[in-house]
Scaffold this motif. Structure first.
Motif, PDB file in Angstrom:
ATOM      1  N   ILE A 104       0.853  -1.195   0.000  1.00 17.97           N
ATOM      2  CA  ILE A 104       0.000   0.000   0.000  1.00 17.97           C
ATOM      3  C   ILE A 104       0.883   1.238   0.000  1.00 17.97           C
ATOM      4  O   ILE A 104       1.914   1.268   0.674  1.00 17.97           O
ATOM      5  CB  ILE A 104      -0.903   0.033   1.264  1.00 17.97           C
ATOM      6  CG1 ILE A 104      -1.701  -1.255   1.423  1.00 17.97           C
ATOM      7  CG2 ILE A 104      -1.807   1.271   1.266  1.00 17.97           C
ATOM      8  CD1 ILE A 104      -2.741  -1.507   0.368  1.00 17.97           C
ATOM      9  N   VAL A 105       0.472   2.246  -0.748  1.00 16.35           N
ATOM     10  CA  VAL A 105       1.112   3.557  -0.651  1.00 16.35           C
ATOM     11  C   VAL A 105       0.029   4.531  -0.203  1.00 16.35           C
ATOM     12  O   VAL A 105      -1.109   4.449  -0.662  1.00 16.35           O
ATOM     13  CB  VAL A 105       1.774   3.998  -1.986  1.00 16.35           C
ATOM     14  CG1 VAL A 105       0.798   4.004  -3.127  1.00 16.35           C
ATOM     15  CG2 VAL A 105       2.436   5.369  -1.834  1.00 16.35           C
ATOM     16  N   GLN A 106       0.370   5.396   0.724  1.00 22.18           N
ATOM     17  CA  GLN A 106      -0.594   6.407   1.169  1.00 22.18           C
ATOM     18  C   GLN A 106      -0.056   7.784   0.809  1.00 22.18           C
ATOM     19  O   GLN A 106       1.116   8.085   1.057  1.00 22.18           O
ATOM     20  CB  GLN A 106      -0.855   6.277   2.670  1.00 22.18           C
ATOM     21  CG  GLN A 106      -1.590   4.985   2.998  1.00 22.18           C
ATOM     22  CD  GLN A 106      -2.019   4.883   4.443  1.00 22.18           C
ATOM     23  OE1 GLN A 106      -1.326   5.328   5.354  1.00 22.18           O
ATOM     24  NE2 GLN A 106      -3.184   4.291   4.660  1.00 22.18           N
ATOM     25  N   LEU A 107      -0.926   8.583   0.207  1.00 21.02           N
ATOM     26  CA  LEU A 107      -0.550   9.905  -0.272  1.00 21.02           C
ATOM     27  C   LEU A 107      -1.000  10.976   0.713  1.00 21.02           C
ATOM     28  O   LEU A 107      -2.095  10.882   1.264  1.00 21.02           O
ATOM     29  CB  LEU A 107      -1.161  10.153  -1.650  1.00 21.02           C
ATOM     30  CG  LEU A 107      -0.883   9.075  -2.698  1.00 21.02           C
ATOM     31  CD1 LEU A 107      -1.527   9.438  -4.028  1.00 21.02           C
ATOM     32  CD2 LEU A 107       0.603   8.819  -2.854  1.00 21.02           C
ATOM     33  N   GLY A 108      -0.149  11.988   0.890  1.00 22.05           N
ATOM     34  CA  GLY A 108      -0.442  13.040   1.853  1.00 22.05           C
ATOM     35  C   GLY A 108      -0.153  14.426   1.323  1.00 22.05           C
ATOM     36  O   GLY A 108       0.508  14.595   0.294  1.00 22.05           O
ATOM     37  N   ASP A 109      -0.637  15.409   2.075  1.00 23.14           N
ATOM     38  CA  ASP A 109      -0.420  16.806   1.702  1.00 23.14           C
ATOM     39  C   ASP A 109       0.760  17.382   2.496  1.00 23.14           C
ATOM     40  O   ASP A 109       1.413  16.685   3.266  1.00 23.14           O
ATOM     41  CB  ASP A 109      -1.703  17.628   1.890  1.00 23.14           C
ATOM     42  CG  ASP A 109      -2.204  17.662   3.333  1.00 23.14           C
ATOM     43  OD1 ASP A 109      -1.415  17.429   4.278  1.00 23.14           O
ATOM     44  OD2 ASP A 109      -3.407  17.921   3.527  1.00 23.14           O
ATOM     45  N   GLU A 110       0.993  18.677   2.307  1.00 23.87           N
ATOM     46  CA  GLU A 110       2.135  19.346   2.937  1.00 23.87           C
ATOM     47  C   GLU A 110       2.061  19.334   4.460  1.00 23.87           C
ATOM     48  O   GLU A 110       3.072  19.354   5.138  1.00 23.87           O
ATOM     49  CB  GLU A 110       2.239  20.803   2.462  1.00 23.87           C
ATOM     50  CG  GLU A 110       2.388  20.977   0.975  1.00 23.87           C
ATOM     51  CD  GLU A 110       1.061  20.897   0.228  1.00 23.87           C
ATOM     52  OE1 GLU A 110      -0.029  20.937   0.860  1.00 23.87           O
ATOM     53  OE2 GLU A 110       1.104  20.756  -1.000  1.00 23.87           O
ATOM     54  N   SER A 111       0.848  19.309   4.999  1.00 21.96           N
ATOM     55  CA  SER A 111       0.676  19.387   6.455  1.00 21.96           C
ATOM     56  C   SER A 111       0.834  18.036   7.153  1.00 21.96           C
ATOM     57  O   SER A 111       0.780  17.964   8.378  1.00 21.96           O
ATOM     58  CB  SER A 111      -0.699  19.976   6.787  1.00 21.96           C
ATOM     59  OG  SER A 111      -1.714  19.032   6.482  1.00 21.96           O
ATOM     60  N   GLY A 112       1.015  16.967   6.370  1.00 16.04           N
ATOM     61  CA  GLY A 112       1.154  15.650   6.972  1.00 16.04           C
ATOM     62  C   GLY A 112      -0.143  14.876   7.059  1.00 16.04           C
ATOM     63  O   GLY A 112      -0.189  13.800   7.656  1.00 16.04           O
ATOM     64  N   HIS A 113      -1.198  15.404   6.458  1.00 17.86           N
ATOM     65  CA  HIS A 113      -2.478  14.700   6.424  1.00 17.86           C
ATOM     66  C   HIS A 113      -2.467  13.732   5.245  1.00 17.86           C
ATOM     67  O   HIS A 113      -2.306  14.153   4.089  1.00 17.86           O
ATOM     68  CB  HIS A 113      -3.637  15.690   6.278  1.00 17.86           C
ATOM     69  CG  HIS A 113      -4.946  15.034   5.981  1.00 17.86           C
ATOM     70  ND1 HIS A 113      -5.652  14.323   6.915  1.00 17.86           N
ATOM     71  CD2 HIS A 113      -5.665  14.971   4.826  1.00 17.86           C
ATOM     72  CE1 HIS A 113      -6.756  13.836   6.356  1.00 17.86           C
ATOM     73  NE2 HIS A 113      -6.786  14.218   5.088  1.00 17.86           N
ATOM     74  N   PHE A 114      -2.635  12.446   5.535  1.00 17.45           N
ATOM     75  CA  PHE A 114      -2.678  11.435   4.486  1.00 17.45           C
ATOM     76  C   PHE A 114      -4.130  11.161   4.133  1.00 17.45           C
ATOM     77  O   PHE A 114      -4.966  10.995   5.014  1.00 17.45           O
ATOM     78  CB  PHE A 114      -1.939  10.171   4.918  1.00 17.45           C
ATOM     79  CG  PHE A 114      -0.448  10.362   4.897  1.00 17.45           C
ATOM     80  CD1 PHE A 114       0.284  10.019   3.769  1.00 17.45           C
ATOM     81  CD2 PHE A 114       0.212  10.927   5.970  1.00 17.45           C
ATOM     82  CE1 PHE A 114       1.649  10.225   3.720  1.00 17.45           C
ATOM     83  CE2 PHE A 114       1.569  11.141   5.939  1.00 17.45           C
ATOM     84  CZ  PHE A 114       2.296  10.791   4.808  1.00 17.45           C
TER      85      PHE A 114
END
Length: 160
Positions: A104-114
């Motif tokens: 699994i790969v989980q994608l996140g934003d700049e703030s660390g929210h995946f």
């Protein structure tokens, strides 16, 4: 507890079968916050054959109202896979070049929210290819997504 191998080919075969449609055995969460982690969990289950029935902190889906947050929530799935000491699949964080199909790969934003949990279904020429729900995809290059960070969850095995 018995240690079992994670059946990566079974996870990928499930991903291929259901990438552009929905398995009627599971609620489609597309309009309830997204279906990506539900789909990833279904793929993990196809590769493991074992759910963890522990209330609250396990990983299972019996019905829409009888499931754990880890089955459908990005962060909760991460917490389960990384912290699982009991029954079911378990994982460790890995580098991009250490992953295999079925991981699994989980994608996140700049703030660390995946916010997204695609399943790795192919690896070739330095590219990672994924399958996902919520913007249904199969063999989509990971590089075609717009994300600030990615964390790779390498499935180490399954306990039964």
């Amino acid at each position: 507890m018995q240690e079992l191998a994670y059946r990566r080919q079974d996870a990928v075969a499930y991903a291929r079968t259901w990438a552009f449609k929905r398995n009627p055995a599971y609620l489609d969460f597309e309009n309830l916050g997204g279906d990506c982690t539900n789909y990833a969990s279904q793929c993990l289950y196809a590769g493991s054959g074992v759910m963890n029935p522990t209330k609250t902190f396990g990983w299972y889906y019996y019905s829409a109202g009888q499931r754990t947050a880890s089955w459908t929530g990005v962060q909760y799935l991460y917490n389960f896979l990384i912290g699982n000491q009991g029954i079911g699949p378990y994982a460790q964080l890995a580098q991009r070049d250490e992953v295999q199909i079925g991981d699994i790969v989980q994608l996140g934003d700049e703030s660390g929210h995946f916010y997204h949990s695609p399943v790795i279904v192919g690896l070739a020429d330095g590219e990672v290819y994924v399958a996902a729900h919520s913007y249904d995809a199969y063999m989509r290059p990971l590089s075609s997504y717009n994300f600030a960070q990615a964390r790779f969850l390498h499935i180490l095995g399954v306990r039964h």
